[in-house]
Design a protein around this motif. Structure first.
Motif, PDB file in Angstrom:
ATOM      1  N   PRO A  29       0.805  -1.231   0.000  1.00  0.00           N
ATOM      2  CA  PRO A  29       0.000   0.000   0.000  1.00  0.00           C
ATOM      3  C   PRO A  29       0.835   1.277   0.000  1.00  0.00           C
ATOM      4  O   PRO A  29       0.433   2.285  -0.587  1.00  0.00           O
ATOM      5  CB  PRO A  29      -0.810  -0.126   1.298  1.00  0.00           C
ATOM      6  N   SER A  30       2.004   1.247   0.639  1.00  0.00           N
ATOM      7  CA  SER A  30       2.846   2.446   0.634  1.00  0.00           C
ATOM      8  C   SER A  30       3.353   2.762  -0.773  1.00  0.00           C
ATOM      9  O   SER A  30       3.431   3.937  -1.158  1.00  0.00           O
ATOM     10  CB  SER A  30       4.025   2.242   1.585  1.00  0.00           C
ATOM     11  N   ARG A  31       3.664   1.712  -1.563  1.00  0.00           N
ATOM     12  CA  ARG A  31       4.093   1.961  -2.942  1.00  0.00           C
ATOM     13  C   ARG A  31       2.949   2.504  -3.781  1.00  0.00           C
ATOM     14  O   ARG A  31       3.141   3.406  -4.598  1.00  0.00           O
ATOM     15  CB  ARG A  31       4.638   0.678  -3.562  1.00  0.00           C
ATOM     16  N   TRP A  32       1.753   1.919  -3.584  1.00  0.00           N
ATOM     17  CA  TRP A  32       0.594   2.457  -4.292  1.00  0.00           C
ATOM     18  C   TRP A  32       0.348   3.904  -3.900  1.00  0.00           C
ATOM     19  O   TRP A  32      -0.026   4.739  -4.739  1.00  0.00           O
ATOM     20  CB  TRP A  32      -0.641   1.609  -4.004  1.00  0.00           C
ATOM     21  N   GLN A  33       0.538   4.217  -2.611  1.00  0.00           N
ATOM     22  CA  GLN A  33       0.350   5.590  -2.158  1.00  0.00           C
ATOM     23  C   GLN A  33       1.355   6.528  -2.815  1.00  0.00           C
ATOM     24  O   GLN A  33       0.999   7.652  -3.205  1.00  0.00           O
ATOM     25  CB  GLN A  33       0.464   5.652  -0.629  1.00  0.00           C
ATOM     26  N   LEU A 120      -9.542   2.762  -0.172  1.00  0.00           N
ATOM     27  CA  LEU A 120      -9.086   1.849   0.882  1.00  0.00           C
ATOM     28  C   LEU A 120      -7.563   1.773   0.932  1.00  0.00           C
ATOM     29  O   LEU A 120      -6.966   1.765   2.020  1.00  0.00           O
ATOM     30  CB  LEU A 120      -9.686   0.460   0.666  1.00  0.00           C
ATOM     31  N   ILE A 121      -6.939   1.697  -0.257  1.00  0.00           N
ATOM     32  CA  ILE A 121      -5.476   1.626  -0.289  1.00  0.00           C
ATOM     33  C   ILE A 121      -4.863   2.911   0.265  1.00  0.00           C
ATOM     34  O   ILE A 121      -3.883   2.879   1.033  1.00  0.00           O
ATOM     35  CB  ILE A 121      -4.989   1.338  -1.723  1.00  0.00           C
ATOM     36  N   SER A 122      -5.432   4.058  -0.107  1.00  0.00           N
ATOM     37  CA  SER A 122      -4.919   5.326   0.412  1.00  0.00           C
ATOM     38  C   SER A 122      -5.090   5.404   1.929  1.00  0.00           C
ATOM     39  O   SER A 122      -4.172   5.833   2.650  1.00  0.00           O
ATOM     40  CB  SER A 122      -5.651   6.495  -0.252  1.00  0.00           C
ATOM     41  N   THR A 123      -6.278   4.949   2.410  1.00  0.00           N
ATOM     42  CA  THR A 123      -6.510   4.961   3.866  1.00  0.00           C
ATOM     43  C   THR A 123      -5.549   4.025   4.581  1.00  0.00           C
ATOM     44  O   THR A 123      -4.982   4.369   5.628  1.00  0.00           O
ATOM     45  CB  THR A 123      -7.956   4.554   4.165  1.00  0.00           C
ATOM     46  N   GLN A 124      -5.342   2.827   4.000  1.00  0.00           N
ATOM     47  CA  GLN A 124      -4.423   1.869   4.619  1.00  0.00           C
ATOM     48  C   GLN A 124      -2.996   2.402   4.627  1.00  0.00           C
ATOM     49  O   GLN A 124      -2.271   2.261   5.633  1.00  0.00           O
ATOM     50  CB  GLN A 124      -4.485   0.532   3.884  1.00  0.00           C
ATOM     51  N   ALA A 125      -2.586   3.025   3.528  1.00  0.00           N
ATOM     52  CA  ALA A 125      -1.233   3.595   3.481  1.00  0.00           C
ATOM     53  C   ALA A 125      -1.078   4.725   4.497  1.00  0.00           C
ATOM     54  O   ALA A 125      -0.049   4.840   5.171  1.00  0.00           O
ATOM     55  CB  ALA A 125      -0.940   4.104   2.066  1.00  0.00           C
ATOM     56  N   THR A 126      -2.143   5.549   4.631  1.00  0.00           N
ATOM     57  CA  THR A 126      -2.085   6.630   5.625  1.00  0.00           C
ATOM     58  C   THR A 126      -1.998   6.069   7.033  1.00  0.00           C
ATOM     59  O   THR A 126      -1.225   6.559   7.871  1.00  0.00           O
ATOM     60  CB  THR A 126      -3.322   7.525   5.487  1.00  0.00           C
ATOM     61  N   LEU A 127      -2.790   5.009   7.308  1.00  0.00           N
ATOM     62  CA  LEU A 127      -2.746   4.387   8.633  1.00  0.00           C
ATOM     63  C   LEU A 127      -1.383   3.761   8.905  1.00  0.00           C
ATOM     64  O   LEU A 127      -0.860   3.844  10.026  1.00  0.00           O
ATOM     65  CB  LEU A 127      -3.851   3.327   8.747  1.00  0.00           C
ATOM     66  N   GLU A 132       3.679   3.913  11.653  1.00  0.00           N
ATOM     67  CA  GLU A 132       5.142   3.998  11.649  1.00  0.00           C
ATOM     68  C   GLU A 132       5.622   5.252  12.385  1.00  0.00           C
ATOM     69  O   GLU A 132       6.595   5.203  13.142  1.00  0.00           O
ATOM     70  CB  GLU A 132       5.650   4.003  10.206  1.00  0.00           C
ATOM     71  N   ALA A 133       4.908   6.367  12.151  1.00  0.00           N
ATOM     72  CA  ALA A 133       5.278   7.589  12.873  1.00  0.00           C
ATOM     73  C   ALA A 133       5.063   7.420  14.377  1.00  0.00           C
ATOM     74  O   ALA A 133       5.891   7.857  15.182  1.00  0.00           O
ATOM     75  CB  ALA A 133       4.448   8.758  12.350  1.00  0.00           C
ATOM     76  N   ALA A 138       7.158   6.478  19.653  1.00  0.00           N
ATOM     77  CA  ALA A 138       7.257   5.638  20.851  1.00  0.00           C
ATOM     78  C   ALA A 138       8.701   5.237  21.120  1.00  0.00           C
ATOM     79  O   ALA A 138       9.159   5.231  22.273  1.00  0.00           O
ATOM     80  CB  ALA A 138       6.378   4.398  20.689  1.00  0.00           C
ATOM     81  N   GLN A 139       9.435   4.894  20.042  1.00  0.00           N
ATOM     82  CA  GLN A 139      10.839   4.531  20.220  1.00  0.00           C
ATOM     83  C   GLN A 139      11.649   5.719  20.737  1.00  0.00           C
ATOM     84  O   GLN A 139      12.492   5.567  21.632  1.00  0.00           O
ATOM     85  CB  GLN A 139      11.412   4.040  18.889  1.00  0.00           C
ATOM     86  N   SER A 140      11.399   6.919  20.151  1.00  0.00           N
ATOM     87  CA  SER A 140      12.126   8.098  20.638  1.00  0.00           C
ATOM     88  C   SER A 140      11.753   8.416  22.078  1.00  0.00           C
ATOM     89  O   SER A 140      12.609   8.793  22.886  1.00  0.00           O
ATOM     90  CB  SER A 140      11.819   9.299  19.739  1.00  0.00           C
ATOM     91  N   ALA A 141      10.446   8.219  22.416  1.00  0.00           N
ATOM     92  CA  ALA A 141      10.018   8.463  23.795  1.00  0.00           C
ATOM     93  C   ALA A 141      10.653   7.466  24.755  1.00  0.00           C
ATOM     94  O   ALA A 141      11.095   7.830  25.853  1.00  0.00           O
ATOM     95  CB  ALA A 141       8.498   8.396  23.893  1.00  0.00           C
ATOM     96  N   SER A 142      10.705   6.182  24.322  1.00  0.00           N
ATOM     97  CA  SER A 142      11.349   5.183  25.185  1.00  0.00           C
ATOM     98  C   SER A 142      12.836   5.464  25.333  1.00  0.00           C
ATOM     99  O   SER A 142      13.400   5.318  26.428  1.00  0.00           O
ATOM    100  CB  SER A 142      11.136   3.785  24.591  1.00  0.00           C
TER     101      SER A 142
END
Length: 230
Positions: A29-33, A120-127, A132-133, A138-142
């Motif tokens: 989905p990220s590539r499609w996005q 749906l693909i755009s929504t999935q890529a956004t999600l 990931e963000a 969370a990783q930076s906070a930890s």
């Protein structure tokens, strides 16, 4: 098949190919996005709603035309029953109308499916991008929490060391005070001993003096007694 219906059939085949591309696991989905966000599609996307409704309206018009022809050629004709060639042409036109109906109907159905798949693909890529963000946050906070915990532990260790140093200094101060007290006591005892020693020496000297005087008196008395006897 006329040129218009050939174009509609070609459009249907293109729609089928696009649906297969979206359904099959060819790209993530990220590539499609990223593909949807390309410059060419961005230019088209600005007027995508207009193109969609225009194309949808044209397909609906052809669908209504196919329905009209189906209803027209579905009715029985006495002339077609009397002449086989006319009946065959009538059946052929009915078949073409039904074929056009199915082509147009599936084209309308697939254009709705493609629009929904793109959303749906755009929504999935956004999600996925948001997740990931969130994971990076969370990783930076930890990492920041671990850094703060390590700094807090270091501060606690430094505070413990400072406390230990203060306690050691306090103990050293107490030992120094005790040492001063012991030194002063030893000095007093030394002075007392020296005073007693000097006093004993003076007593000894006085005793020696008294002893000498006593011996002198005895000698004098002895001499006086001897003189009296003579």
């Amino acid at each position: 098949m006329s040129l218009v219906w050939t174009l509609i059939a070609t459009f249907l085949y293109v729609e089928i190919a696009i649906v297969l591309l979206f359904v099959l696991p060819i790209a993530s989905p990220s590539r499609w996005q990223r593909f949807f966000k390309s410059r060419f599609l961005e230019m088209i996307n600005r007027q995508a709603q207009i193109y969609f409704y225009l194309l949808f309206g044209v397909l609906v018009l052809f669908l209504l035309e196919a329905i009209r022809e189906m209803r027209k050629y579905s009715q029985s004709d006495a002339n077609a029953e009397a002449h086989p060639n006319v009946g065959m042409q009538h059946s052929m036109r009915l078949f073409r109308a039904q074929r056009n109906f199915y082509i147009t109907g599936f084209s309308i159905f697939l254009i709705l499916v493609i629009r929904r798949l793109v959303m749906l693909i755009s929504t999935q890529a956004t999600l996925l991008a948001q997740s990931e963000a969130s994971m990076r946050q969370a990783q930076s906070a930890s990492t920041a929490a671990r850094t703060l915990l390590s700094q807090q532990k270091d501060k606690e260790n430094e505070a413990d060391k400072d406390d230990e140093t203060a306690e050691a200094q306090k103990l050293i101060g107490e030992l120094k005070n005790k040492l001063r007290e012991l030194t002063a006591e030893l000095d007093r005892e030394r002075k007392d001993k020296e005073a007693m020693k000097s006093q004993s020496e003076s007593l000894n000297k006085e005793y020696d003096r008294l002893t000498e005087e006593y011996s002198k008196l005895e000698r004098k008395l002895t001499i006086g007694d001897s003189r009296k006897d003579e």
